[in-house]
Enzyme design. Structure first.
Site, PDB file in Angstrom:
ATOM      1  N   HIS A  75       0.942  -1.177   0.321  1.00  0.00           N
ATOM      2  CA  HIS A  75      -0.092   0.091  -0.234  1.00  0.00           C
ATOM      3  C   HIS A  75       0.319   1.119   0.346  1.00  0.00           C
ATOM      4  O   HIS A  75       0.545   2.469  -0.935  1.00  0.00           O
ATOM      5  CB  HIS A  75      -1.019  -0.507   1.055  1.00  0.00           C
ATOM      6  CG  HIS A  75      -2.269  -1.071   1.380  1.00  0.00           C
ATOM      7  ND1 HIS A  75      -3.180  -0.778   1.680  1.00  0.00           N
ATOM      8  CD2 HIS A  75      -2.521  -2.237   0.502  1.00  0.00           C
ATOM      9  CE1 HIS A  75      -4.232  -1.550   1.046  1.00  0.00           C
ATOM     10  NE2 HIS A  75      -3.795  -2.458   0.848  1.00  0.00           N
ATOM     11  N   ASP A  76       1.567   1.276   0.346  1.00  0.00           N
ATOM     12  CA  ASP A  76       2.510   2.556   0.260  1.00  0.00           C
ATOM     13  C   ASP A  76       4.251   2.592  -0.988  1.00  0.00           C
ATOM     14  O   ASP A  76       3.454   4.256  -1.515  1.00  0.00           O
ATOM     15  CB  ASP A  76       4.145   2.329   1.096  1.00  0.00           C
ATOM     16  CG  ASP A  76       5.260   3.437   1.656  1.00  0.00           C
ATOM     17  OD1 ASP A  76       4.418   4.774   1.120  1.00  0.00           O
ATOM     18  OD2 ASP A  76       5.914   3.134   1.555  1.00  0.00           O
ATOM     19  N   VAL A  79       1.216   4.004  -3.732  1.00  0.00           N
ATOM     20  CA  VAL A  79       0.780   5.163  -4.242  1.00  0.00           C
ATOM     21  C   VAL A  79       2.184   6.861  -3.870  1.00  0.00           C
ATOM     22  O   VAL A  79       2.576   6.171  -3.150  1.00  0.00           O
ATOM     23  CB  VAL A  79      -0.193   5.609  -2.600  1.00  0.00           C
ATOM     24  CG1 VAL A  79      -0.240   7.032  -2.988  1.00  0.00           C
ATOM     25  CG2 VAL A  79      -1.072   4.617  -2.849  1.00  0.00           C
ATOM     26  N   GLY A  81       5.059   5.526  -5.155  1.00  0.00           N
ATOM     27  CA  GLY A  81       6.364   5.125  -5.202  1.00  0.00           C
ATOM     28  C   GLY A  81       6.921   4.651  -3.117  1.00  0.00           C
ATOM     29  O   GLY A  81       5.746   4.906  -2.729  1.00  0.00           O
ATOM     30  N   ASP A  83       8.016   5.540  -0.843  1.00  0.00           N
ATOM     31  CA  ASP A  83       8.718   6.322   0.149  1.00  0.00           C
ATOM     32  C   ASP A  83       7.721   6.500   1.217  1.00  0.00           C
ATOM     33  O   ASP A  83       7.733   8.046   1.674  1.00  0.00           O
ATOM     34  CB  ASP A  83       8.167   7.337  -1.257  1.00  0.00           C
ATOM     35  CG  ASP A  83       6.494   8.386  -0.912  1.00  0.00           C
ATOM     36  OD1 ASP A  83       5.823   6.966  -0.864  1.00  0.00           O
ATOM     37  OD2 ASP A  83       5.827   9.013  -1.321  1.00  0.00           O
ATOM     38  N   SER A  85       5.314   6.992   2.746  1.00  0.00           N
ATOM     39  CA  SER A  85       4.102   7.882   2.399  1.00  0.00           C
ATOM     40  C   SER A  85       3.043   7.199   3.454  1.00  0.00           C
ATOM     41  O   SER A  85       1.702   7.893   4.119  1.00  0.00           O
ATOM     42  CB  SER A  85       3.384   8.499   1.672  1.00  0.00           C
ATOM     43  OG  SER A  85       3.175   7.484   0.607  1.00  0.00           O
ATOM     44  N   PRO A 171      -6.010  -0.928  -6.222  1.00  0.00           N
ATOM     45  CA  PRO A 171      -7.429  -2.081  -6.579  1.00  0.00           C
ATOM     46  C   PRO A 171      -7.780  -2.519  -5.915  1.00  0.00           C
ATOM     47  O   PRO A 171      -6.911  -2.890  -3.990  1.00  0.00           O
ATOM     48  CB  PRO A 171      -6.669  -2.931  -7.193  1.00  0.00           C
ATOM     49  CG  PRO A 171      -4.914  -3.334  -6.933  1.00  0.00           C
ATOM     50  CD  PRO A 171      -5.327  -2.207  -6.723  1.00  0.00           C
TER      51      PRO A 171
END
Ligand SMILES: *[C@@H]1O[C@H](CO)[C@@H](O)[C@H](O)[C@H]1NC(C)=O
Length: 179
Positions: A75-76, A79, A81, A83, A85, A171
Site C-alpha cells: 500500500h505504501d 501510491v 512509490g 516513500d 507515505s 485496487p
C-alpha cells in the site's frame, strides 16, 4: 502423434511465458540510481540487525505480522512509490493515506515507528522509514517460512500523503503478479 504435438505446444507456451515474464521482470526491476543493497553498510551497519530483531519480536507475538508488513509495503509503494507515505499522520488540513477506505485495518505502522525510534537512537537521521518497511516486509516473510529476496535501499521518505490518492490508485482486488 497427436499427444506428442499437444505436449510440445503447451511446453512451448509455458517456456515462452517464463521467458516473457523473466524479461519483463528484469526490465522493470533494476535498482534506480542511488539505491543499493549495501546502502547503509557504512552509515548504519547495525540497521539490518536492529530491524530483524524487532521483526522477530513482533512475529513471536503475532505471526500475522508477516502479512501485515507486506500489505503495508504494497500500500505504501502503490501510491507515489515506496516513500513511506503510508506511515504519515493526517494533519489539520490533510487527510493522510492511512485514512483511505482501501487502507482500512492496515497494521504495522506503530511497529515501523518503533523500529524507526530504535534506529534514530543507533544512527540519528540515517535510515528512512521507507527502507525500514521494505526490510521488515522481507524479513517477516522469511521468518514466516517464505522466500528471501534482495532489497534495494536508499529510498527517501516522501512528505505527501493523501487519502484520496490511495483510494484512487489501490485496487480493491489484487491480481497475482509474475514479479
Ligand atoms: C504519528 O503520530 C503518532 C502518535 O502521535 C506518533 O507516535 C508517530 O511518530 C507519528 N508518525 C509520524 C510519521 O510522524
Amino acid at each position: 502423434m497427436a499427444p506428442a504435438r499437444a505436449f510440445s505446444s503447451s511446453w512451448l507456451i509455458i517456456t515462452s511465458s517464463v521467458v516473457l515474464f523473466a524479461t519483463l521482470c528484469a526490465a522493470i526491476s533494476p535498482y534506480a540510481p542511488g539505491l543499493s543493497e549495501s546502502y547503509y553498510a557504512k552509515s548504519c551497519p547495525q540497521a539490518a540487525e536492529i530491524i530483524e530483531h524487532y521483526v522477530t519480536k513482533y512475529l513471536k507475538k503475532d505471526s500475522t505480522f508477516a502479512g501485515a508488513f507486506n500489505r503495508l509495503q504494497f500500500h505504501d509503494c502503490w501510491v507515489g512509490g515506496c516513500d513511506g507515505s503510508v506511515l504519515l499522520n493526517s494533519t489539520a488540513t490533510n487527510s493522510a493515506e492511512r485514512e483511505a477506505h482501501v487502507n482500512f485495518g492496515l497494521r504495522g505502522i506503530k511497529e515501523v515507528d518503533e523500529i524507526k525510534a530504535a534506529l534514530e537512537y543507533a544512527c540519528p537521521g540515517v535510515v528512512s522509514c521507507a527502507d525500514i518497511l521494505i526490510i521488515a516486509a522481507r524479513d517477516a516473510t522469511v521468518k514466516a517460512g517464505g522466500p528471501w529476496w534482495p532489497v534495494a535501499l536508499g529510498r527517501k521518505d516522501g512528505s505527501e500523503s493523501v487519502d484520496l490518492l490511495a483510494d484512487a490508485n489501490l485496487p480493491f482486488l489484487v491480481f497475482p503478479s509474475p514479479c
